[in-house]
Motif scaffolding. Sequence first.
Motif, PDB file in Angstrom:
ATOM      1  N   ILE A  75     -41.817  61.347  27.649  1.00  0.00           N
ATOM      2  CA  ILE A  75     -42.204  60.554  26.481  1.00  0.00           C
ATOM      3  C   ILE A  75     -43.310  59.590  26.882  1.00  0.00           C
ATOM      4  O   ILE A  75     -43.490  59.286  28.062  1.00  0.00           O
ATOM      5  N   ASN A  76     -44.039  59.102  25.886  1.00  0.00           N
ATOM      6  CA  ASN A  76     -45.071  58.103  26.159  1.00  0.00           C
ATOM      7  C   ASN A  76     -44.959  56.885  25.241  1.00  0.00           C
ATOM      8  O   ASN A  76     -45.834  56.047  25.203  1.00  0.00           O
ATOM      9  N   LEU A  77     -43.843  56.808  24.485  1.00  0.00           N
ATOM     10  CA  LEU A  77     -43.647  55.702  23.557  1.00  0.00           C
ATOM     11  C   LEU A  77     -42.171  55.503  23.263  1.00  0.00           C
ATOM     12  O   LEU A  77     -41.447  56.469  23.021  1.00  0.00           O
ATOM     13  N   ILE A  78     -41.761  54.254  23.284  1.00  0.00           N
ATOM     14  CA  ILE A  78     -40.438  53.862  22.794  1.00  0.00           C
ATOM     15  C   ILE A  78     -40.699  53.075  21.518  1.00  0.00           C
ATOM     16  O   ILE A  78     -41.267  51.978  21.558  1.00  0.00           O
ATOM     17  N   ALA A  79     -40.335  53.657  20.378  1.00  0.00           N
ATOM     18  CA  ALA A  79     -40.539  53.019  19.078  1.00  0.00           C
ATOM     19  C   ALA A  79     -39.254  52.309  18.669  1.00  0.00           C
ATOM     20  O   ALA A  79     -38.181  52.918  18.671  1.00  0.00           O
ATOM     21  N   ILE A  80     -39.383  51.034  18.320  1.00  0.00           N
ATOM     22  CA  ILE A  80     -38.211  50.202  18.047  1.00  0.00           C
ATOM     23  C   ILE A  80     -38.340  49.548  16.677  1.00  0.00           C
ATOM     24  O   ILE A  80     -39.378  48.968  16.360  1.00  0.00           O
ATOM     25  N   VAL A  81     -37.275  49.625  15.898  1.00  0.00           N
ATOM     26  CA  VAL A  81     -37.176  48.895  14.637  1.00  0.00           C
ATOM     27  C   VAL A  81     -35.947  48.007  14.773  1.00  0.00           C
ATOM     28  O   VAL A  81     -34.868  48.477  15.150  1.00  0.00           O
ATOM     29  N   CYS A  82     -36.117  46.709  14.489  1.00  0.00           N
ATOM     30  CA  CYS A  82     -34.971  45.812  14.586  1.00  0.00           C
ATOM     31  C   CYS A  82     -34.935  44.855  13.403  1.00  0.00           C
ATOM     32  O   CYS A  82     -35.941  44.645  12.730  1.00  0.00           O
ATOM     33  N   ALA A  83     -33.766  44.301  13.178  1.00  0.00           N
ATOM     34  CA  ALA A  83     -33.560  43.403  12.050  1.00  0.00           C
ATOM     35  C   ALA A  83     -34.363  42.119  12.217  1.00  0.00           C
ATOM     36  O   ALA A  83     -34.606  41.652  13.322  1.00  0.00           O
ATOM     37  N   LYS A  84     -34.756  41.588  11.081  1.00  0.00           N
ATOM     38  CA  LYS A  84     -35.541  40.361  11.049  1.00  0.00           C
ATOM     39  C   LYS A  84     -34.928  39.479   9.963  1.00  0.00           C
ATOM     40  O   LYS A  84     -34.635  39.947   8.878  1.00  0.00           O
ATOM     41  N   GLY A  85     -34.736  38.248  10.259  1.00  0.00           N
ATOM     42  CA  GLY A  85     -34.172  37.351   9.262  1.00  0.00           C
ATOM     43  C   GLY A  85     -33.931  35.975   9.850  1.00  0.00           C
ATOM     44  O   GLY A  85     -34.031  35.769  11.061  1.00  0.00           O
ATOM     45  N   LYS A  86     -33.603  35.049   8.987  1.00  0.00           N
ATOM     46  CA  LYS A  86     -33.402  33.664   9.418  1.00  0.00           C
ATOM     47  C   LYS A  86     -32.267  33.527  10.424  1.00  0.00           C
ATOM     48  O   LYS A  86     -32.313  32.699  11.305  1.00  0.00           O
TER      49      LYS A  86
END
Length: 114
Positions: A75-86
């Motif tokens: 692989i050449n990328l680790i794609a990350i989605v994470c929660a965002k909030g107060k």
Amino acid sequence: MWSDRYNYYNIQSDPEHTQELATNSVMDALLQTGNFAQKTHQTLSNASHFPWVDITLVKAKDGNFASSTKKTDFINLIAIVCAKGKNIDQQLYIKIFLKVAEKLNWRLYLEADD
């Protein structure tokens, strides 16, 4: 990409994705943190004690990628989605992602910082 609900991070060697690493060694590095659980051959989610995250290990071409049922050895990328909030401390995510990036000798990027 900007969102009021999610942050998008990438861990990669450089902006052009020039370096590839063995998928198994990257998966091991992520699992060794104790904060993630493997879902498929190329995806992970958060462990029960860690805030929501979705991680995909991919071989990007020109910055583009798609998940696949086909296993890839490198692989050449680790794609990350994470929660965002107060109520979510982004530093918790960033500290872990930086440790992983350092272990792989790659860098952490916030997609909003394109």
